[in-house]
Write an enzyme that holds these catalytic residues in place. Structure first.
Site, PDB file in Angstrom:
ATOM      1  N   ASP A  18       0.822  -1.225   0.000  1.00  0.00           N
ATOM      2  CA  ASP A  18       0.000   0.000   0.000  1.00  0.00           C
ATOM      3  C   ASP A  18       0.853   1.271   0.000  1.00  0.00           C
ATOM      4  O   ASP A  18       0.458   2.298   0.540  1.00  0.00           O
ATOM      5  CB  ASP A  18      -0.937   0.031   1.220  1.00  0.00           C
ATOM      6  CG  ASP A  18      -1.737  -1.246   1.382  1.00  0.00           C
ATOM      7  OD1 ASP A  18      -2.098  -1.841   0.355  1.00  0.00           O
ATOM      8  OD2 ASP A  18      -2.006  -1.649   2.528  1.00  0.00           O
ATOM      9  N   GLU A 212     -10.723   0.216  -4.217  1.00  0.00           N
ATOM     10  CA  GLU A 212     -10.172   0.876  -3.031  1.00  0.00           C
ATOM     11  C   GLU A 212      -8.927   1.665  -3.445  1.00  0.00           C
ATOM     12  O   GLU A 212      -8.678   1.879  -4.619  1.00  0.00           O
ATOM     13  CB  GLU A 212      -9.822  -0.170  -1.958  1.00  0.00           C
ATOM     14  CG  GLU A 212      -8.846  -1.229  -2.415  1.00  0.00           C
ATOM     15  CD  GLU A 212      -8.680  -2.371  -1.426  1.00  0.00           C
ATOM     16  OE1 GLU A 212      -9.594  -2.581  -0.596  1.00  0.00           O
ATOM     17  OE2 GLU A 212      -7.640  -3.050  -1.485  1.00  0.00           O
TER      18      GLU A 212
END
Length: 468
Positions: A18, A212
């Site tokens: 991420d 997302e």
């Protein structure tokens, strides 16, 4: 650069997915969540930060822990995990970290005087009346992305989607909003941003619905929204004329399975989610993403690639072993097998789940427990037909090639100069309980080439490194 740099670009014991790339004061910082090796859920460790000079993307420095999960007042017992964060420098010169705790619905904010210092909890994003966003009937907040425009207005992006259209919504959506200068209070109420999968059919997002990983960059007066799609393996981009405007689908930035790159339709790595963004560093554009390891989704590693941008449009980057290196790797010395950019079995790939990526498949793994030292990652379980691919090398003088393996394998590695290219070496290997090195002649044309190592034979080989 001080040395060559590979993918993944951090030490092999480090599991930072991420990754949000941010440049502050001449250094590139990576803010990500923090997986545990052989973890059983996402993001079990506290936030750490790594950074390097803009001018040397090989010189990564561990900045240490910057925020602990127990610092959030909802999480004194540490039972919730810190999921994907983002960081910006506020108008006051301080640095603000935005995050969510796994399945909780609010956005927390922490603050620090330095990009990679010790962040302190500041508060939660809230409505003007003080009520915390994400409570009562609010949409669930997720993967916050923070952006401050040149006019000093502050914008926050958040949200996620069901992965499949027939899944329940569970208060999910893609949202955008404006914040006050206190970095916490909502100035303009959240509105829908991209359509989630249940609303995507019939729109330009039908093939790449929002999932997302919201992230925004301003480039040449336009606003680029980066997100991961419900396919999970790819990062996509969209563009708008204003921060809260209508975002138009642009394309794919990167796929951690290399699907779509140069027309490829096969998954050439074990599939899983990815998350990241783009950064302009020392005159070049890069896309940052992560890959899966260890036969599950919970030990992910940071990767990056140069990406072409023509002033308006990004063009999908292929995955490589030399992402931040500035060009092909040298045809000398030794290389860890774990820098393979392609890895698949005789029967292809699966999702990176133990019940799919089973004993018939190879996998990246390491020995020992989760730690912050002593890298020893390798490729486990290369069986007949398994292939590890490496892109790219600049061949000038190498005339021998070696592999270091262990295991029950009795056979040979066939080495090719393309996935379906010319055989440039055949390296016979034998069973061994300990790591053993085997060498063979190498005959390859000068110039830029990948290398693909395919094992043929009985038993299995653990693959530690190769060299010229």
């Amino acid at each position: 650069m001080k040395s060559q740099v590979f993918n993944p670009y951090l030490p092999s014991y480090e599991y930072i997915p991420d990754g949000e790339p941010r440049v502050f004061n001449g250094r590139l910082y990576i803010y990500g969540s923090h997986d545990k090796f052989n973890g059983d859920v996402y993001c079990q460790n506290d936030y750490v930060c790594w950074s390097c000079p803009e001018t040397d993307l090989s010189d990564w420095r561990y900045e240490g822990v910057i925020f602990k999960k127990v610092q959030d007042p909802r999480n004194a017992d540490g039972s919730h995990a810190l999921w994907a964060p983002d960081v910006c420098q506020g108008l006051d010169g301080k640095f603000y970290l935005y995050y969510c705790l796994d399945f909780l619905k609010e956005i927390g904010v922490a603050v620090c005087d330095e990009p990679a210092g010790k962040y302190e909890f500041l508060g939660f994003v809230r409505w003007p009346d003080g009520r915390v966003l994400g409570t009562e009937n609010d949409t669930r907040q997720f993967d916050p992305g923070i952006f401050i425009d040149d006019d000093e207005r502050i914008y926050l992006y958040s949200g996620n989607s069901p992965r499949y259209a027939d899944m329940p919504n569970l208060d999910k959506n893609s949202q955008k909003m404006e914040l006050e200068k206190d970095m916490l209070t909502i100035k303009s109420a959240p509105v829908e941003n991209l359509p989630i999968i249940t609303a995507a059919p019939g729109t330009e997002y039908a093939e790449h619905p929002f999932f997302e990983a919201s992230s925004v960059r301003k480039i040449n007066g336009k606003y680029y929204f980066i997100y991961s799609s419900t396919w999970m393996h790819e990062l996509c981009w969209a563009v708008a004329d204003t921060p809260l405007g209508d975002y138009r689908f642009g394309g794919v930035l990167v796929s951690n399975s290399d699907i779509g790159a140069n027309g490829n339709t096969e998954a050439l790595n074990y599939r899983g989610n990815t998350h990241g963004s783009v950064a302009f560093v020392n005159g070049k554009w890069y896309v940052f993403y992560h890959r899966q390891t260890n036969r599950h989704f919970f030990s992910r590693q940071a990767c990056a690639e140069e990406i072409k941008f023509d002033g308006e449009k990004f063009y999908q980057a292929e995955v490589t072993s030399c992402g931040l290196n500035g060009g092909p790797l040298k045809d000398e010395g030794t290389y860890e097998a774990r820098i393979a950019c392609h890895l698949y079995s005789k029967n292809g790939t699966t999702e990176s789940l133990a019940e799919q990526q089973n004993e018939n498949h190879p996998a990246f793994t390491q020995e020992g427990e989760d730690r912050e030292d002593n890298p020893n990652q390798y490729i486990n379980n290369m069986r007949d037909g398994a292939t590890a691919g490496y892109r790219y090398f600049n061949f000038e003088k190498a005339n021998q090639i070696s592999v270091t393996t262990r295991g029950t394998a009795s056979g040979k590695f066939i080495v090719k100069d393309e996935r379906f290219g010319k055989v440039v070496a055949e390296i016979k290997i034998e069973p061994s309980e300990k790591w053993q090195t085997f060498t063979a002649p190498l005959s390859i044309d000068d110039g830029k080439h990948p290398l693909y190592f395919t094992y043929e034979g009985e038993g299995y080989a653990d693959f530690l490194r190769f060299g010229f």
